[in-house]
Scaffold this motif. Structure first.
Motif, PDB file in Angstrom:
ATOM      1  N   LEU A  24     110.930  44.068 119.449  1.00 59.17           N
ATOM      2  CA  LEU A  24     112.125  43.757 118.690  1.00 59.17           C
ATOM      3  C   LEU A  24     111.890  42.459 117.934  1.00 59.17           C
ATOM      4  O   LEU A  24     111.666  41.408 118.521  1.00 59.17           O
ATOM      5  CB  LEU A  24     113.324  43.600 119.635  1.00 59.17           C
ATOM      6  CG  LEU A  24     114.680  43.318 118.987  1.00 59.17           C
ATOM      7  CD1 LEU A  24     115.073  44.460 118.051  1.00 59.17           C
ATOM      8  CD2 LEU A  24     115.746  43.100 120.045  1.00 59.17           C
ATOM      9  N   ARG A  25     111.933  42.550 116.600  1.00 65.51           N
ATOM     10  CA  ARG A  25     111.607  41.394 115.762  1.00 65.51           C
ATOM     11  C   ARG A  25     112.734  41.101 114.779  1.00 65.51           C
ATOM     12  O   ARG A  25     113.460  41.990 114.358  1.00 65.51           O
ATOM     13  CB  ARG A  25     110.311  41.629 114.981  1.00 65.51           C
ATOM     14  CG  ARG A  25     109.084  41.705 115.869  1.00 65.51           C
ATOM     15  CD  ARG A  25     107.811  41.868 115.046  1.00 65.51           C
ATOM     16  NE  ARG A  25     106.619  41.835 115.873  1.00 65.51           N
ATOM     17  CZ  ARG A  25     105.995  40.728 116.234  1.00 65.51           C
ATOM     18  NH1 ARG A  25     106.438  39.549 115.807  1.00 65.51           N
ATOM     19  NH2 ARG A  25     104.922  40.769 117.010  1.00 65.51           N
ATOM     20  N   SER A  26     112.853  39.824 114.446  1.00 64.41           N
ATOM     21  CA  SER A  26     113.746  39.364 113.392  1.00 64.41           C
ATOM     22  C   SER A  26     112.902  38.528 112.442  1.00 64.41           C
ATOM     23  O   SER A  26     112.584  37.374 112.719  1.00 64.41           O
ATOM     24  CB  SER A  26     114.895  38.527 113.970  1.00 64.41           C
ATOM     25  OG  SER A  26     115.713  38.033 112.948  1.00 64.41           O
ATOM     26  N   GLY A  27     112.497  39.151 111.319  1.00 61.89           N
ATOM     27  CA  GLY A  27     111.542  38.480 110.448  1.00 61.89           C
ATOM     28  C   GLY A  27     110.202  38.356 111.163  1.00 61.89           C
ATOM     29  O   GLY A  27     109.658  39.326 111.693  1.00 61.89           O
ATOM     30  N   LYS A  28     109.675  37.155 111.260  1.00 63.21           N
ATOM     31  CA  LYS A  28     108.428  36.911 111.969  1.00 63.21           C
ATOM     32  C   LYS A  28     108.656  36.541 113.438  1.00 63.21           C
ATOM     33  O   LYS A  28     107.701  36.400 114.196  1.00 63.21           O
ATOM     34  CB  LYS A  28     107.649  35.787 111.280  1.00 63.21           C
ATOM     35  CG  LYS A  28     107.187  36.133 109.871  1.00 63.21           C
ATOM     36  CD  LYS A  28     106.385  34.986 109.272  1.00 63.21           C
ATOM     37  CE  LYS A  28     105.902  35.335 107.869  1.00 63.21           C
ATOM     38  NZ  LYS A  28     105.114  34.217 107.272  1.00 63.21           N
ATOM     39  N   ASP A  29     109.934  36.389 113.825  1.00 62.18           N
ATOM     40  CA  ASP A  29     110.246  36.004 115.202  1.00 62.18           C
ATOM     41  C   ASP A  29     110.214  37.216 116.111  1.00 62.18           C
ATOM     42  O   ASP A  29     110.846  38.241 115.832  1.00 62.18           O
ATOM     43  CB  ASP A  29     111.627  35.350 115.283  1.00 62.18           C
ATOM     44  CG  ASP A  29     111.686  34.033 114.528  1.00 62.18           C
ATOM     45  OD1 ASP A  29     110.649  33.354 114.473  1.00 62.18           O
ATOM     46  OD2 ASP A  29     112.765  33.700 113.995  1.00 62.18           O
ATOM     47  N   PHE A  30     109.480  37.113 117.226  1.00 63.17           N
ATOM     48  CA  PHE A  30     109.446  38.158 118.239  1.00 63.17           C
ATOM     49  C   PHE A  30     110.568  37.904 119.232  1.00 63.17           C
ATOM     50  O   PHE A  30     110.592  36.886 119.921  1.00 63.17           O
ATOM     51  CB  PHE A  30     108.093  38.168 118.956  1.00 63.17           C
ATOM     52  CG  PHE A  30     108.033  39.141 120.106  1.00 63.17           C
ATOM     53  CD1 PHE A  30     108.030  40.500 119.868  1.00 63.17           C
ATOM     54  CD2 PHE A  30     107.994  38.675 121.409  1.00 63.17           C
ATOM     55  CE1 PHE A  30     107.981  41.398 120.934  1.00 63.17           C
ATOM     56  CE2 PHE A  30     107.937  39.560 122.466  1.00 63.17           C
ATOM     57  CZ  PHE A  30     107.931  40.927 122.230  1.00 63.17           C
ATOM     58  N   LEU A  31     111.541  38.821 119.293  1.00 59.59           N
ATOM     59  CA  LEU A  31     112.698  38.645 120.158  1.00 59.59           C
ATOM     60  C   LEU A  31     112.515  39.256 121.533  1.00 59.59           C
ATOM     61  O   LEU A  31     113.233  38.898 122.469  1.00 59.59           O
ATOM     62  CB  LEU A  31     113.937  39.249 119.497  1.00 59.59           C
ATOM     63  CG  LEU A  31     114.296  38.718 118.108  1.00 59.59           C
ATOM     64  CD1 LEU A  31     115.571  39.382 117.623  1.00 59.59           C
ATOM     65  CD2 LEU A  31     114.441  37.206 118.128  1.00 59.59           C
ATOM     66  N   GLY A  32     111.575  40.183 121.673  1.00 60.28           N
ATOM     67  CA  GLY A  32     111.334  40.798 122.968  1.00 60.28           C
ATOM     68  C   GLY A  32     111.287  42.307 122.857  1.00 60.28           C
ATOM     69  O   GLY A  32     110.965  42.870 121.808  1.00 60.28           O
ATOM     70  N   ASP A  33     111.594  42.978 123.950  1.00 57.18           N
ATOM     71  CA  ASP A  33     111.653  44.434 123.984  1.00 57.18           C
ATOM     72  C   ASP A  33     112.855  44.844 124.817  1.00 57.18           C
ATOM     73  O   ASP A  33     113.372  44.064 125.617  1.00 57.18           O
ATOM     74  CB  ASP A  33     110.361  45.017 124.575  1.00 57.18           C
ATOM     75  CG  ASP A  33     110.132  44.530 125.998  1.00 57.18           C
ATOM     76  OD1 ASP A  33     110.726  45.103 126.925  1.00 57.18           O
ATOM     77  OD2 ASP A  33     109.364  43.557 126.187  1.00 57.18           O
ATOM     78  N   GLY A  34     113.307  46.083 124.638  1.00 54.79           N
ATOM     79  CA  GLY A  34     114.494  46.476 125.381  1.00 54.79           C
ATOM     80  C   GLY A  34     114.813  47.946 125.265  1.00 54.79           C
ATOM     81  O   GLY A  34     114.154  48.694 124.529  1.00 54.79           O
ATOM     82  N   THR A  35     115.821  48.366 126.021  1.00 58.49           N
ATOM     83  CA  THR A  35     116.298  49.743 126.023  1.00 58.49           C
ATOM     84  C   THR A  35     117.820  49.762 125.997  1.00 58.49           C
ATOM     85  O   THR A  35     118.479  48.846 126.509  1.00 58.49           O
ATOM     86  CB  THR A  35     115.809  50.516 127.263  1.00 58.49           C
ATOM     87  OG1 THR A  35     116.296  49.862 128.443  1.00 58.49           O
ATOM     88  CG2 THR A  35     114.297  50.587 127.302  1.00 58.49           C
ATOM     89  N   VAL A  36     118.378  50.808 125.409  1.00 58.71           N
ATOM     90  CA  VAL A  36     119.818  51.047 125.387  1.00 58.71           C
ATOM     91  C   VAL A  36     120.058  52.500 125.731  1.00 58.71           C
ATOM     92  O   VAL A  36     119.435  53.393 125.149  1.00 58.71           O
ATOM     93  CB  VAL A  36     120.428  50.726 124.007  1.00 58.71           C
ATOM     94  CG1 VAL A  36     121.924  51.060 124.003  1.00 58.71           C
ATOM     95  CG2 VAL A  36     120.217  49.276 123.642  1.00 58.71           C
ATOM     96  N   GLU A  37     120.952  52.763 126.691  1.00 58.36           N
ATOM     97  CA  GLU A  37     121.303  54.121 127.088  1.00 58.36           C
ATOM     98  C   GLU A  37     122.808  54.297 126.966  1.00 58.36           C
ATOM     99  O   GLU A  37     123.579  53.479 127.470  1.00 58.36           O
ATOM    100  CB  GLU A  37     120.854  54.410 128.518  1.00 58.36           C
ATOM    101  CG  GLU A  37     119.338  54.334 128.706  1.00 58.36           C
ATOM    102  CD  GLU A  37     118.921  54.684 130.120  1.00 58.36           C
ATOM    103  OE1 GLU A  37     119.707  55.388 130.807  1.00 58.36           O
ATOM    104  OE2 GLU A  37     117.841  54.256 130.546  1.00 58.36           O
TER     105      GLU A  37
END
Length: 205
Positions: A24-37
């Motif tokens: 999960l990225r915002s521009g060049k910033d790496f925000l992490g990873d995740g899941t949504v159910e």
């Protein structure tokens, strides 16, 4: 043949959605990873999400169901060392505010409808914020008495907010603080908070 634009009533519906992001990225910033159910039924809705971020995580669950007495639900949230500055910078690049947020929320909800879901809520809501680049002049002016206000300042340095901690209990739609405090570089503020969701009143002293 029925037209595509014709409205049709759906008596029963079942929906299950799962979204997974490995980066999960915002521009060049790496925000992490995740899941949504997401899971939806005719009279109920549930969601479950998790986000792993640099230095912490965000996890949560929430759901609602409808019966003859109204709406019932729950909300749980677990946040550890979330750097909220990245989101604020994306909304406004000129905003230099940042800091860390941790929270624990575990509440049950009950009311006649969605807008009244907190009328008979029960549970706990605890959070702590460690902000950066937030000045505290407004809080200092409110907290100190006239005697200290007319004295020369002990320091010419700008007052900064160090942290905010709030431990809240909700009992049948009445929320009260177990502990509520704001600490700045010049003032320690300890307050009392009462919130009545049924009559929508707030008392902060």
């Amino acid at each position: 043949d029925q037209r595509l634009t014709e409205q049709r009533k759906i008596d029963q519906w079942d929906v299950d959605i799962k979204i997974q992001s490995k980066q999960l990225r915002s521009g060049k910033d790496f925000l992490g990873d995740g899941t949504v159910e997401l899971s939806g039924r005719q009279d109920s809705f549930d969601q479950n999400f998790s986000l792993n971020i640099p230095g912490g995580y965000v996890k949560g669950r929430a759901g609602f169901s409808r019966d003859g007495e109204g709406l019932k639900g729950y909300a749980r949230l677990d946040i550890d060392q979330f750097d909220y500055g990245i989101l604020l910078h994306r909304l406004n690049p000129e905003n230099k505010t940042n800091g860390l947020l941790s929270a624990k929320v575990d509440i049950t909800l009950s009311g006649q409808n969605y807008s009244r879901r907190f009328d008979h809520a029960n549970g706990t809501l605890d959070f702590a914020i460690w902000p950066k680049n937030i000045e505290a002049e407004v809080m200092d002016f409110w907290a100190v008495n006239l005697f200290f206000a007319i004295l020369p300042p002990l320091s010419e340095d700008t007052s900064k907010v160090n942290c905010l901690v709030s431990l809240l209990d909700i009992d049948d739609g009445i929320m009260k603080e177990e502990f509520f405090a704001v600490d700045s570089s010049k003032v320690w503020l300890n307050g009392n908070l009462d919130v009545n969701f049924r009559d929508e009143s707030i008392d902060l002293a």
